[in-house]
Design a protein around this motif. Structure first.
Motif, PDB file in Angstrom:
ATOM      1  N   ILE A 205       7.307  22.835   1.056  1.00  0.00           N
ATOM      2  CA  ILE A 205       6.540  21.715  -0.881  1.00  0.00           C
ATOM      3  C   ILE A 205       5.047  21.355   0.762  1.00  0.00           C
ATOM      4  CG2 ILE A 205       6.178  19.962  -1.159  1.00  0.00           C
ATOM      5  CD1 ILE A 205       9.815  20.002  -1.449  1.00  0.00           C
ATOM      6  N   ILE A 206       5.291  21.446   1.793  1.00  0.00           N
ATOM      7  CA  ILE A 206       3.614  20.490   2.897  1.00  0.00           C
ATOM      8  C   ILE A 206       2.912  21.887   2.973  1.00  0.00           C
ATOM      9  CG2 ILE A 206       3.087  20.523   4.382  1.00  0.00           C
ATOM     10  CD1 ILE A 206       5.649  18.484   4.452  1.00  0.00           C
ATOM     11  N   ASP A 207       3.668  23.406   2.828  1.00  0.00           N
ATOM     12  CA  ASP A 207       2.563  24.604   3.345  1.00  0.00           C
ATOM     13  C   ASP A 207       1.652  25.379   1.644  1.00  0.00           C
ATOM     14  OD1 ASP A 207       3.427  25.645   5.398  1.00  0.00           O
ATOM     15  OD2 ASP A 207       4.758  26.098   5.113  1.00  0.00           O
ATOM     16  N   ASP A 208       2.630  24.653   0.808  1.00  0.00           N
ATOM     17  CA  ASP A 208       1.593  25.072  -0.479  1.00  0.00           C
ATOM     18  C   ASP A 208       0.992  23.768  -0.580  1.00  0.00           C
ATOM     19  OD1 ASP A 208       3.468  27.072  -1.280  1.00  0.00           O
ATOM     20  OD2 ASP A 208       4.360  25.908  -3.053  1.00  0.00           O
ATOM     21  N   MET A 209       0.720  22.289  -0.222  1.00  0.00           N
ATOM     22  CA  MET A 209       0.369  21.019  -0.578  1.00  0.00           C
ATOM     23  C   MET A 209      -0.964  21.597  -0.094  1.00  0.00           C
ATOM     24  SD  MET A 209       2.043  18.201  -0.786  1.00  0.00           S
ATOM     25  CE  MET A 209       2.493  17.590  -2.291  1.00  0.00           C
ATOM     26  N   ILE A 210      -1.097  22.550   1.472  1.00  0.00           N
ATOM     27  CA  ILE A 210      -2.204  22.850   2.401  1.00  0.00           C
ATOM     28  C   ILE A 210      -2.728  23.910   1.427  1.00  0.00           C
ATOM     29  CG2 ILE A 210      -2.510  23.966   4.298  1.00  0.00           C
ATOM     30  CD1 ILE A 210      -0.242  22.119   6.012  1.00  0.00           C
ATOM     31  N   LEU A 270       0.010  38.718  -0.899  1.00  0.00           N
ATOM     32  CA  LEU A 270       0.425  38.912  -2.219  1.00  0.00           C
ATOM     33  C   LEU A 270       1.649  38.758  -1.904  1.00  0.00           C
ATOM     34  CD1 LEU A 270      -2.019  42.275  -2.300  1.00  0.00           C
ATOM     35  CD2 LEU A 270      -2.144  40.166  -3.912  1.00  0.00           C
ATOM     36  N   MET A 271       2.657  38.834  -0.897  1.00  0.00           N
ATOM     37  CA  MET A 271       3.729  38.590  -0.785  1.00  0.00           C
ATOM     38  C   MET A 271       4.248  37.149  -1.679  1.00  0.00           C
ATOM     39  SD  MET A 271       6.455  39.802   0.143  1.00  0.00           S
ATOM     40  CE  MET A 271       6.315  40.739   1.966  1.00  0.00           C
ATOM     41  N   GLN A 272       3.409  36.237  -1.536  1.00  0.00           N
ATOM     42  CA  GLN A 272       3.106  34.742  -1.782  1.00  0.00           C
ATOM     43  C   GLN A 272       2.955  34.778  -3.260  1.00  0.00           C
ATOM     44  OE1 GLN A 272       0.455  32.496   0.177  1.00  0.00           O
ATOM     45  NE2 GLN A 272       1.478  30.367  -0.761  1.00  0.00           N
ATOM     46  N   LEU A 348       2.762  24.031  -8.042  1.00  0.00           N
ATOM     47  CA  LEU A 348       2.288  24.552  -7.616  1.00  0.00           C
ATOM     48  C   LEU A 348       1.954  25.869  -7.585  1.00  0.00           C
ATOM     49  CD1 LEU A 348       2.076  21.960  -4.586  1.00  0.00           C
ATOM     50  CD2 LEU A 348       0.272  21.789  -6.686  1.00  0.00           C
ATOM     51  N   GLY A 349       3.210  26.620  -7.385  1.00  0.00           N
ATOM     52  CA  GLY A 349       2.904  27.736  -7.736  1.00  0.00           C
ATOM     53  C   GLY A 349       1.713  29.231  -8.332  1.00  0.00           C
TER      54      GLY A 349
END
Ligand code: ADP
Length: 414
Positions: A205-210, A270-272, A348-349
């Motif tokens: 979640i924190i990575d997504d926010m970054i 791209l994987m993400q 966020l995805g």
């Protein structure tokens, strides 16, 4: 000859001269002659009736056609025009009439001009007040929107961060109980796994926010490397198939034209993107449904198509889901989970996926007949990527050129 007739005698000279002198005026820029003719008609009515209010209509229409710069500047744009009309009127009277008649006519017209100045100020003020209140309303609406998205953010972040934290809290409490009485060492591996998955979820979640902040601030840097779409999809198939199998779903990845061609992109990013879209497809499809990946090659692009047989998305929501913190339906009914049915995340995805794809020069969109948990219309996501024979950075292209020529000749052999 009365004053009305006197006025008529100067009409054509007046129109000609005033038009010329006002040709550069701001308010009267367009159809200036027609407007001055109308002004003169009304001036005749004023002289005839003795009532300057005949000028109201034209003065208010001039005030309402004030430009945004006039309204912002706070300076009067109409007063200089009326002053110029008055000066020209004086000059025309003096040059076309004898001095006695000129004086007669001017003294009849003076109250009309005094009235015009007063009214112009009043109408201008009205237009300015309307403009300022409109600006205030817009600013207020923006503030409200910001405030709403701030509180949405807090609600979603609190919910999302709290779930894994509660897990960690629970497992550590259990661990404290489950120590080996002799050594004091934690015993249960499952409890440790629970803590581990809670912290992993928090980290995601924190990575997504970054990532969102990098995307929103245009700071996302892509590490362009040779990539093959079919390889990315096959890694993700291995990663996600177990979860979809657990849900009784089918998970199919088909070969399609262009999927095995080398292109350039950031493989991790791209994987993400594909991970987000594929896990959504699993999440928003009930048990027993299906997810499939197909695609097509267009000129210069590859379009990867992810289809699911899930709950679908209403047409009016299809643009919104790519905005951050968007989760459709009732949030409190969502479960937190990566692949559980309707296991909504922080929303966020897809925003991140869109940011990544657009940084690659591509596009992402969705087609769906609508949202229906009974009839399950499904959703079809398109991820369109440019096919590149070199990374956008030419320095990198030069460095990779020996590798590229080998890779493309290998492609030809296949
Ligand atoms: P989340 O973390 O909530 O999944 P996303 O940004 O990935 O956030 O998706 C935003 C919203 O779009 C989801 O909450 C869901 O309402 C909707 N959505 C995304 N993918 C699908 C899909 N395949 N089918 C139906 N709805 C979807």
């Amino acid at each position: 000859m009365d004053e009305t007739e006197l006025l008529r005698t100067i009409r054509s000279t007046w129109i000609h001269r005033t038009t010329l002198s006002l040709a550069k005026g701001a308010v009267l820029r367009e159809d200036i002659r027609a407007q001055l003719e109308r002004f003169f008609d009304l001036l005749e009515q004023v002289v005839d009736s003795g009532d300057p209010a005949w000028l109201d209509s034209i003065l208010s229409s001039w005030a309402s056609s004030m430009t945004q710069t006039d309204l912002e500047s706070g300076e009067s744009s109409m007063t200089p025009i009326i002053k110029e009309i008055m000066t020209q009127t004086n000059a025309v009277c003096r040059t076309t009439l004898d001095s006695e008649k000129a004086l007669d006519l001017i003294s009849v017209l003076v109250p009309a001009f005094a009235y015009s100045f007063e009214k112009a100020t009043y109408y201008e003020m009205q237009a300015r007040v309307a403009y300022i209140s409109n600006q205030l309303e817009q600013a207020q609406a923006t503030l409200e929107r910001l405030d709403r998205s701030k509180s949405d953010f807090i609600a979603v972040a609190a919910h999302e961060l709290k779930t894994p934290l509660t897990l960690i809290e629970g497992y550590t409490a259990m661990l404290r109980e489950a120590r080996d009485p002799k050594t004091g060492v934690p015993q249960d591996l499952e409890l440790l796994n629970g803590i581990n998955s809670g912290t992993r979820r928090l980290k995601t979640i924190i990575d997504d926010m970054i990532d969102v902040s990098l995307i929103d601030n245009n700071l996302l840097k892509l590490n362009f490397q040779p990539v093959w779409i079919n390889r990315i999809l096959s890694v993700l198939k291995n990663e996600l198939e177990p979860a979809s199998r657990e849900r009784g779903q089918t998970f199919e990845i088909h070969d399609f034209p262009g999927c095995g061609e080398m292109t350039f992109g950031d493989p991790e990013r791209l994987m993400q993107v594909f991970r987000n879209v594929l896990s959504n497809a699993i999440k928003y499809t009930p048990d027993g449904g299906g997810v499939s990946v197909d695609g097509r090659k267009l000129s210069g692009f590859i379009d990867v198509i992810v289809r699911d047989t899930g709950i679908g998305i209403n047409p009016e929501d299809q643009g919104m889901i790519f905005e951050k913190f968007t989760r459709l339906g009732n949030i409190s009914l969502h479960s937190s989970g990566k692949t559980k049915f309707k296991g909504g995340g922080p929303g966020l995805g897809l925003h991140i996926a869109k940011g990544i794809i657009e940084s690659h020069g591509g596009a992402i969109w969705v087609d769906s007949a609508g949202y229906d948990e009974e009839s399950l219309p499904g959703s079809t996501f398109h991820i369109m990527l440019p096919l590149r024979s070199a990374p956008p950075d030419s320095r990198m292209a030069r460095l990779l050129s020996p590798l590229l020529s080998t890779a493309s000749s290998e492609d030809n052999i296949q």
